[in-house]
Each structure stands twice: as structure tokens, then as C-alpha cells.
Design a protein around this motif. Sequence first.
Motif, PDB file in Angstrom:
ATOM      1  N   ASN A   1       0.812  -1.224   0.000  1.00 31.12           N
ATOM      2  CA  ASN A   1       0.000   0.000   0.000  1.00 31.12           C
ATOM      3  C   ASN A   1       0.838   1.264   0.000  1.00 31.12           C
ATOM      4  N   ALA A   2       2.081   1.197  -0.472  1.00 28.23           N
ATOM      5  CA  ALA A   2       2.936   2.390  -0.478  1.00 28.23           C
ATOM      6  C   ALA A   2       2.446   3.486  -1.427  1.00 28.23           C
ATOM      7  N   PRO A   3       1.958   3.154  -2.630  1.00 33.08           N
ATOM      8  CA  PRO A   3       1.439   4.215  -3.502  1.00 33.08           C
ATOM      9  C   PRO A   3       0.252   4.931  -2.869  1.00 33.08           C
ATOM     10  N   SER A   4       0.171   6.236  -3.108  1.00 32.63           N
ATOM     11  CA  SER A   4      -0.892   7.056  -2.524  1.00 32.63           C
ATOM     12  C   SER A   4      -1.562   7.897  -3.599  1.00 32.63           C
ATOM     13  N   ALA A   5      -2.893   7.980  -3.526  1.00 30.90           N
ATOM     14  CA  ALA A   5      -3.638   8.798  -4.482  1.00 30.90           C
ATOM     15  C   ALA A   5      -3.455  10.283  -4.214  1.00 30.90           C
ATOM     16  N   THR A   6      -3.081  10.642  -2.993  1.00 39.69           N
ATOM     17  CA  THR A   6      -2.962  12.058  -2.626  1.00 39.69           C
ATOM     18  C   THR A   6      -1.514  12.526  -2.470  1.00 39.69           C
ATOM     19  N   ASP A   7      -0.578  11.596  -2.357  1.00 38.64           N
ATOM     20  CA  ASP A   7       0.838  11.947  -2.191  1.00 38.64           C
ATOM     21  C   ASP A   7       1.647  11.172  -3.224  1.00 38.64           C
ATOM     22  N   PRO A   8       1.886  11.746  -4.397  1.00 37.79           N
ATOM     23  CA  PRO A   8       2.551  11.019  -5.478  1.00 37.79           C
ATOM     24  C   PRO A   8       3.954  10.533  -5.130  1.00 37.79           C
ATOM     25  N   GLY A   9       4.617  11.173  -4.182  1.00 37.71           N
ATOM     26  CA  GLY A   9       5.967  10.781  -3.825  1.00 37.71           C
ATOM     27  C   GLY A   9       6.047   9.763  -2.705  1.00 37.71           C
ATOM     28  N   GLN A  10       4.892   9.310  -2.186  1.00 37.97           N
ATOM     29  CA  GLN A  10       4.892   8.502  -0.966  1.00 37.97           C
ATOM     30  C   GLN A  10       5.622   7.173  -1.133  1.00 37.97           C
ATOM     31  N   SER A  11       5.427   6.480  -2.256  1.00 30.39           N
ATOM     32  CA  SER A  11       6.014   5.143  -2.379  1.00 30.39           C
ATOM     33  C   SER A  11       7.536   5.209  -2.352  1.00 30.39           C
ATOM     34  N   LEU A  12       8.127   6.213  -2.980  1.00 25.32           N
ATOM     35  CA  LEU A  12       9.578   6.343  -2.935  1.00 25.32           C
ATOM     36  C   LEU A  12      10.048   6.783  -1.548  1.00 25.32           C
ATOM     37  N   THR A  13       9.258   7.635  -0.892  1.00 24.58           N
ATOM     38  CA  THR A  13       9.586   8.006   0.491  1.00 24.58           C
ATOM     39  C   THR A  13       9.592   6.772   1.385  1.00 24.58           C
ATOM     40  N   HIS A  14       8.585   5.920   1.232  1.00 23.37           N
ATOM     41  CA  HIS A  14       8.512   4.702   2.038  1.00 23.37           C
ATOM     42  C   HIS A  14       9.618   3.714   1.650  1.00 23.37           C
ATOM     43  N   ALA A  15      10.013   3.720   0.380  1.00 21.92           N
ATOM     44  CA  ALA A  15      11.149   2.885  -0.025  1.00 21.92           C
ATOM     45  C   ALA A  15      12.421   3.324   0.687  1.00 21.92           C
ATOM     46  N   LYS A  16      12.592   4.634   0.849  1.00 20.45           N
ATOM     47  CA  LYS A  16      13.764   5.150   1.572  1.00 20.45           C
ATOM     48  C   LYS A  16      13.702   4.756   3.046  1.00 20.45           C
ATOM     49  N   ILE A  17      12.536   4.883   3.667  1.00 20.34           N
ATOM     50  CA  ILE A  17      12.367   4.460   5.063  1.00 20.34           C
ATOM     51  C   ILE A  17      12.701   2.983   5.193  1.00 20.34           C
ATOM     52  N   GLY A  18      12.205   2.178   4.248  1.00 20.82           N
ATOM     53  CA  GLY A  18      12.453   0.751   4.287  1.00 20.82           C
ATOM     54  C   GLY A  18      13.930   0.421   4.181  1.00 20.82           C
ATOM     55  N   TYR A  19      14.624   1.098   3.277  1.00 27.48           N
ATOM     56  CA  TYR A  19      16.060   0.837   3.144  1.00 27.48           C
ATOM     57  C   TYR A  19      16.799   1.181   4.435  1.00 27.48           C
ATOM     58  N   ASP A  20      16.520   2.362   4.967  1.00 25.44           N
ATOM     59  CA  ASP A  20      17.237   2.801   6.167  1.00 25.44           C
ATOM     60  C   ASP A  20      17.024   1.836   7.326  1.00 25.44           C
ATOM     61  N   ASN A  21      15.802   1.336   7.478  1.00 24.48           N
ATOM     62  CA  ASN A  21      15.520   0.423   8.586  1.00 24.48           C
ATOM     63  C   ASN A  21      16.085  -0.967   8.344  1.00 24.48           C
ATOM     64  N   LEU A  22      16.129  -1.398   7.078  1.00 29.23           N
ATOM     65  CA  LEU A  22      16.767  -2.673   6.771  1.00 29.23           C
ATOM     66  C   LEU A  22      18.267  -2.597   7.058  1.00 29.23           C
ATOM     67  N   ALA A  23      18.874  -1.487   6.657  1.00 28.34           N
ATOM     68  CA  ALA A  23      20.320  -1.310   6.874  1.00 28.34           C
ATOM     69  C   ALA A  23      20.667  -1.185   8.343  1.00 28.34           C
ATOM     70  N   ALA A  24      19.724  -0.707   9.153  1.00 28.10           N
ATOM     71  CA  ALA A  24      19.992  -0.462  10.582  1.00 28.10           C
ATOM     72  C   ALA A  24      19.856  -1.710  11.435  1.00 28.10           C
ATOM     73  N   LEU A  25      19.379  -2.809  10.886  1.00 28.08           N
ATOM     74  CA  LEU A  25      19.172  -4.014  11.691  1.00 28.08           C
ATOM     75  C   LEU A  25      20.499  -4.557  12.200  1.00 28.08           C
ATOM     76  N   ARG A  26      20.577  -4.756  13.493  1.00 26.34           N
ATOM     77  CA  ARG A  26      21.767  -5.283  14.149  1.00 26.34           C
ATOM     78  C   ARG A  26      21.353  -6.373  15.139  1.00 26.34           C
ATOM     79  N   LYS A  27      22.266  -7.289  15.400  1.00 22.27           N
ATOM     80  CA  LYS A  27      22.013  -8.228  16.472  1.00 22.27           C
ATOM     81  C   LYS A  27      21.843  -7.477  17.777  1.00 22.27           C
ATOM     82  N   ARG A  28      21.013  -8.025  18.654  1.00 20.38           N
ATOM     83  CA  ARG A  28      20.808  -7.392  19.936  1.00 20.38           C
ATOM     84  C   ARG A  28      22.027  -7.594  20.838  1.00 20.38           C
ATOM     85  N   CYS A  29      22.297  -6.598  21.653  1.00 21.74           N
ATOM     86  CA  CYS A  29      23.351  -6.736  22.661  1.00 21.74           C
ATOM     87  C   CYS A  29      22.887  -7.691  23.758  1.00 21.74           C
ATOM     88  N   HIS A  30      23.781  -8.446  24.332  1.00 20.09           N
ATOM     89  CA  HIS A  30      23.429  -9.382  25.408  1.00 20.09           C
ATOM     90  C   HIS A  30      24.207  -9.017  26.666  1.00 20.09           C
TER      91      HIS A  30
END
Length: 388
Positions: free
Chosen positions: A359-388
Motif C-alpha cells: 500500500n505504499a502508492p498514494s492517491a494524494t501523495d505522489p511521492g509517498q512510495s519512494l519516500t517509504h522505499a527510503k524508510i524501508g532501506y534505512d531500517n533494513l540497513a539499521a538491523l543489528r544483532k541485539r546486545c546481550h
Amino acid sequence: MTAFNDESPAGDALRRTLGINRRRFLSTCTAVATAAIAAPVLGASPALAQDRDRGHGHDHGGDVLVPANKRGIILYTVRDATGRDPLATDLPSGFREVFKQLSRFGYRQVEFAGYGQHANAQGGANLESVQGAKLLRSWLDEYGLRAQGNHGFIPSSWPFTVADLDTFKKHLEIANILGMAHMGTGGDPTGSAYRADWDVAADKWNALGEIARREGIKLYTHNHDAAYGFLLDGGPLDAQGNPTRSSGIRKLEYFLKNTDPKVVWLEMDIFWAHVAQYKFHTYTAHDGATREKVFDPAGLVVRNNKRYPLFHAKDGVVNTTNGMGYDMVPFGTGVIDYTTFFSRVGARNYHNPMVEQDNAPSATDPGQSLTHAKIGYDNLAALRKRCH
């Protein structure tokens, strides 16, 4: 989204149903703070899979869960952008401009969901041809991207017609031009709940997989929640002579056991697997008793690790009113515990996670899907093992 009191008995029951821990954790092994996440891995072993890939290659060692060269996105997420008229907008439009933007975000892999774009985009509307594939490959190379797969054509006929086989082989040729290691489909092998139909599906996929193998391609099926429901394989028969009860075997697990691991592969959509965890946790046994069997998505992968070269990394927040248990949200902003999932499955230099948001594409915000793609990349790249 339904609100509930976390300290109440109802709140406790809801957490158990969804697999959400009382506390939500942050991945704090680095200074990068990601979105709050929880742990919907019901029935999972507490032990994490051993990480056998430590220290191999740039950004592959340490605590990084998804190496830089494994961070991908399925283009269905940004389908509005590839389908946009470049003559009517300043936003990225068509495959070439979208590739450029995704590369800027940091993505290094893409998965196609067809080869169509806007007619005014460079190359024209339909790039589903040898010449179109060569053009797409030139743009992928230009922006440092690799195509890993496609949700494309799988013959519906069985036995195969000559026309279907010709089309399938054309798609394999396109996949090879694009440099894909995998080619697949976005649908289940069959929509049936009956073992006989899954036997037919296994025979068909074994045959298709062998054709793909001869062309150097791994054929895969991408599955939603229904494929993790329970196979109907016994008990009283209905009026059509079909079984009505289950031995507790899940449909896709049966498919895995009856397909050749050298020619048939799978892509787990992790969101839909967690929807299945929410929906399919009891079954009616052959003797009529109701039995509980909670689905563990990461556990299925661990038991069949090399069968899963691809994932869809899609996130959700709790919603107990829609029948699924979750609503889709940008990757890393929901409650699905990807830190635990990727830690458990390991083999991080083998798996290829593709960020997806239906549901990333938006009828009211044409740039939303690419914005969400950027959010997705940043959060995928930030994944780290948890500290113990």
C-alpha cells in the motif's frame, strides 16, 4: 487499530495470540535507533541460529544482519513511480529514473513485478522482450543494481501447452539477460486445501523447475497466508468426496517435502507468514478433536534454509479487526521482529531480503512510495544483532 489495556487479562491474551512481547525492544547494538519492534515468533526456539558468515566481505561482519549488497526491494512497492508519465511530473518516473533513485537510497538489488512502465518513459510501455531486457540491464548496470528475481509467468496448463512452454522459456531468456539468479511468481502453487491437488502442483513445479535449472535459473514460488493453512487429508468426506479434516500438516510444508530441492525454491513473504501465524493456529484432526499447532515462520526457514534464497521484508502493526492480525506499514515501523527473525535464520550472505509495501502508492501523495522505499532501506540497513 483496536486499543487494549496491556496489563489486563484481555491484553495478555491478545499478546499471546499475536506473539507480541510485553515490552517492545529497540535494536541498540549501535547508535542507530530503529522503529519499535516486538517478537511474533510463537513456538520458536529461544536459541538463535549460529551466524556462520561473520567477517566475509565489506559490511558483512560484526552485528549487521543484512549485508549492504543484499538489501533489495521489489518494484511492486513503487509501481506508481515506474508507471508515472514523465511528461506530467518532475518526480522519478519509468524504470530508469526509479533505478537511479533507488540506487541513491542505497539499494543494490531489485525484484521485478513485470516489465511494464508508462508509454512515455524511455524504452516505451512494454519491455517484456529480449530488446527490452537488454535496455533494462543497461540501466541496472548503470546504477549498480542487480536483478534477483521476477514475479512473472508460470504456465497454468498441466500438462503444458506448447504456447505456455514457449512463453515460459521466453521469460527464462529475459531473466538471463537481466542477470537474475531466480525467477518466480507471486501466487501459490495451488489455491486448493486438498492433498491430491498439491500432489499435482508438486509434479508441475518439479517439471518447470527442471526446465529453469537447465537455463541456470532457480524457480521460486512466493506465498501468502493461505499456503500455510492446514492440508485437508482425512476424516469424513464431504458431498463431493473431499476430505474435511487434517493431520496437522501445513500445505506449503507438504509442497516442500514433495518437490525436488535441486529445482524448486521459495520466497517467504514474512508479513504474510505472520498473518498465517495469527490465523492458522488450530486444526480439526481426523478424529474430530481440535488441536493447537502454532506456526513459527523463522523455524520453517531454519528447517529448509537453502530452499529460501529470497524474502519479502514487509512490516505490520497489530489490528485484530481485519481478520489478518496486522495492517501493513513501512518496513521497520511495525511490530514484526526482524532482528530476531534474521538472527535465527542466519546465512545472511545467502538470503536476499526485498523490502515490500503493498500500500505504499498514494492517491494524494505522489511521492509517498519512494519516500517509504527510503524508510524501508534505512531500517533494513539499521538491523543489528541485539546486545546481550
